[in-house]
Design an enzyme around this catalytic site. Structure first.
Site, mmCIF file in Angstrom:
data_model
loop_
_atom_site.group_PDB
_atom_site.id
_atom_site.type_symbol
_atom_site.label_atom_id
_atom_site.label_comp_id
_atom_site.label_asym_id
_atom_site.label_seq_id
_atom_site.Cartn_x
_atom_site.Cartn_y
_atom_site.Cartn_z
ATOM 1 N N GLU A 246 0.877 -1.182 0.000
ATOM 2 C CA GLU A 246 0.000 0.000 0.000
ATOM 3 C C GLU A 246 0.903 1.217 0.000
ATOM 4 O O GLU A 246 1.558 1.499 0.998
ATOM 5 C CB GLU A 246 -0.894 0.006 1.254
ATOM 6 C CG GLU A 246 -1.806 -1.197 1.387
ATOM 7 C CD GLU A 246 -2.904 -1.225 0.350
ATOM 8 O OE1 GLU A 246 -3.126 -0.198 -0.323
ATOM 9 O OE2 GLU A 246 -3.524 -2.283 0.183
ATOM 10 N N CYS A 280 -2.665 9.101 3.135
ATOM 11 C CA CYS A 280 -2.397 8.680 1.753
ATOM 12 C C CYS A 280 -3.586 8.988 0.846
ATOM 13 O O CYS A 280 -3.429 9.152 -0.356
ATOM 14 C CB CYS A 280 -2.079 7.197 1.707
ATOM 15 S SG CYS A 280 -3.371 6.199 2.469
#
Ligand code: NAD
Length: 482
Positions: A246, A280
């Site tokens: 990720e 993010c």
């Protein structure tokens, strides 16, 4: 002085060396953490290996009970966890209290109950055979997490790994290790068997790399920067490890002229500057349809100027400190780059004045909006991961989809329109892992989560996360008479 130690086989132990813990809010050291060596990591992997035989055979109901007890344990100390997270990260205490820590609790509850509802598959091959699929825990999982949402992202990995029957060695970010230590304490208290979860602290290049390279760790779940993900993949791929990465993002927020503009404005401000822009999923490129561009951007800048920047422990604070002096300087460099590339700073662009005595040496940066850069400018292509947003006008749907897709990243997008058909068209055309329509950061833990392109590979969340930590085996049983 706070001492953060490794948690191995149910006990807190020292690492080979120590690193200072720096508070982003004040710039001062407030403790030390273990800086683990390869030998420390090996000891943690050995402990996890020893615990695997029993844990993988423990009934799902019992694994579920322990994970629920961990969730309850965190919840019962929510204030202590939230304060630790705010001090560690520099984020507003209110945010830690209302978002980060409650979401970590939810992660444990979700996977604790999901494991009770896992279904098997069976396939009948005419009258010749019965095939069924066995999913068996892989072994020791290596879980490496970043500093921006330290407990939340750690729990997002620990909970499915343990629920699936794996044991784990976690390596939290060296910048924000304290909530992981509190999690270790909770595990001890609720009776998680020794060695099922081990936590090693320290630098990524040393402790993290040792975990990645250890041949006894068949599954690696990593959240962090794209470059680090690349380095991990280079080591892990030739070893054929299960790998979930990720990584970074450069997410667009797209506002069409027909959107509910009040709602779009409030959410766009939050999507831009929540956690100082260090999520993010934050939107760092704001595309606004031309007919409403001037009006919307003026309101956006006005709202951004109103955000209260300051001491994370102050209840009025909306924007706290950035994670480090180096990171603050990086954001400053991108503002300079924006100016050098012909961009205009509409607000912010500097460190705030008039901070209180307690936090005057902390790592703060004003929420910043820049305009007049095209989509190919480095500021619009590279991940800054801070309170810096670039606004751009667009003419039509086709143009904005092309501009939104033109970065190497593909994590998420937030699209604002009242036109349902267009919403679906744009969602389908955007190259990313998650599209929010008329919302942002709204989560359902059952849905797959992850990125495309350089934002990562693999999906976390839901049953996919449980499957990630399992080996899939098919058993084919002949039903023909011998
Ligand atoms: P980072 O890559 O520097 O560090 C992440 C973790 O990896 C830390 O624990 C670090 O110690 C460890 N590490 C560093 N080098 C390593 C190596 N060679 N081998 C093994 N481990 C190593 O990232 P960061 O600065 O902590 O976090 C910010 C980044 O994380 C941003 O790019 C952000 O977009 C990304 N992020 C992504 C998601 C997502 O879900 N896609 C979520 C949060 C953050």
């Amino acid at each position: 002085m706070l001492q953060v130690r490794n948690f191995i086989e149910g006990r807190f132990v020292d690492g080979a060396e120590r690193l200072p813990l720096i508070s982003p809010a004040t710039g001062a050291s407030y403790g030390e953490l273990a800086d683990s060596s390869k030998a420390d990591v090996e000891a943690a992997v050995s402990a996890a290996e020893r615990a695997f035989a029993a844990w993988s055979q423990t009934a799902a109901e019992q694994r579920s009970r322990v994970l629920l007890a961990i969730a309850d344990g965190i919840e019962s100390e929510l204030e202590r966890f939230a304060e630790a997270e705010a001090i560690d990260t520099g984020k507003p205490l209110n945010l830690a209290r209302t978002v980060d820590i409650p979401r970590a609790v939810k992660n444990f509850r979700f996977f604790a109950t999901a494991i009770l509802h896992q279904q098997g598959e069976a396939h009948f091959t005419d009258r010749a055979a019965l095939n069924y699929t066995l999913r068996q825990p892989l072994g020791v999982a290596g879980l490496i997490s970043p500093w921006n949402l330290p407990l939340y992202l750690l729990s997002w990995k620990v909970a499915p790994a343990l629920a699936a029957g794996c044991t784990a060695v976690a390596k939290p970010s060296e910048l924000t290790p304290v909530t992981a230590q509190l999690l270790g304490e909770v595990c001890q208290r609720v009776g998680l068997p020794d060695g099922v979860l081990n936590i090693v602290h320290g630098r990524g290049a040393l402790a993290g790399a040792a975990l990645v390279a250890d041949p006894r760790v068949p599954a690696l779940s990593f959240t962090g920067g794209t470059q680090t993900g690349r380095e991990i993949a280079e080591v892990a791929a030739p070893m054929f490890k299960h790998l979930a990465l990720e990584l970074g993002g450069k997410n667009p927020t797209i506002i069409f002229a027909d959107a509910d503009l009040d709602q779009a404005l409030e959410t766009a401000v939050r999507a831009s500057f929540a956690n100082q822009g260090q999520i993010c999923l934050c939107g760092s490129r704001l595309f606004v349809e031309r007919p409403i561009y001037d009006r919307f951007v003026a309101r956006f800048v006005e709202r951004t100027r109103e955000l209260v920047v300051g001491d994370p422990l102050d209840s009025a604070t909306e924007v706290g400190a950035l994670i480090s002096a180096a990171h603050r300087d990086k954001v400053q460099r991108y503002v300079m780059l924006a100016k050098d590339s012909g961009g205009r700073v509409l607000c912010g662009g500097m460190t705030p004045r008039g901070l209180s005595e307690r936090v005057k040496n902390g790592f703060y940066f004003l929420p910043t909006v820049v305009a007049d850069l095209d989509e190919f400018s480095p500021v619009n292509q590279e991940e800054v991961f801070g309170p810096l947003v670039s606004v751009m006008p667009f003419a039509d749907e086709e143009q904005v989809v092309a501009a939104a897709n033109c970065t190497p990243y593909g994590l998420s997008a937030s699209v604002w329109t009242q036109n349902l058909a267009r919403a679906h068209r744009v969602a389908g055309a955007l190259a990313c892992g998650t599209v929010w329509i008329n919302c942002w950061l709204l989560r359902d833990l059952r849905v797959p989560f992850g990125g495309t392109k350089q934002s990562g590979v693999g999906r976390e969340g839901g049953l996919e996360a449980l499957r990630f930590f399992c080996e899939t085996k098919n058993v084919c049983l002949s039903t023909e008479q011998a």
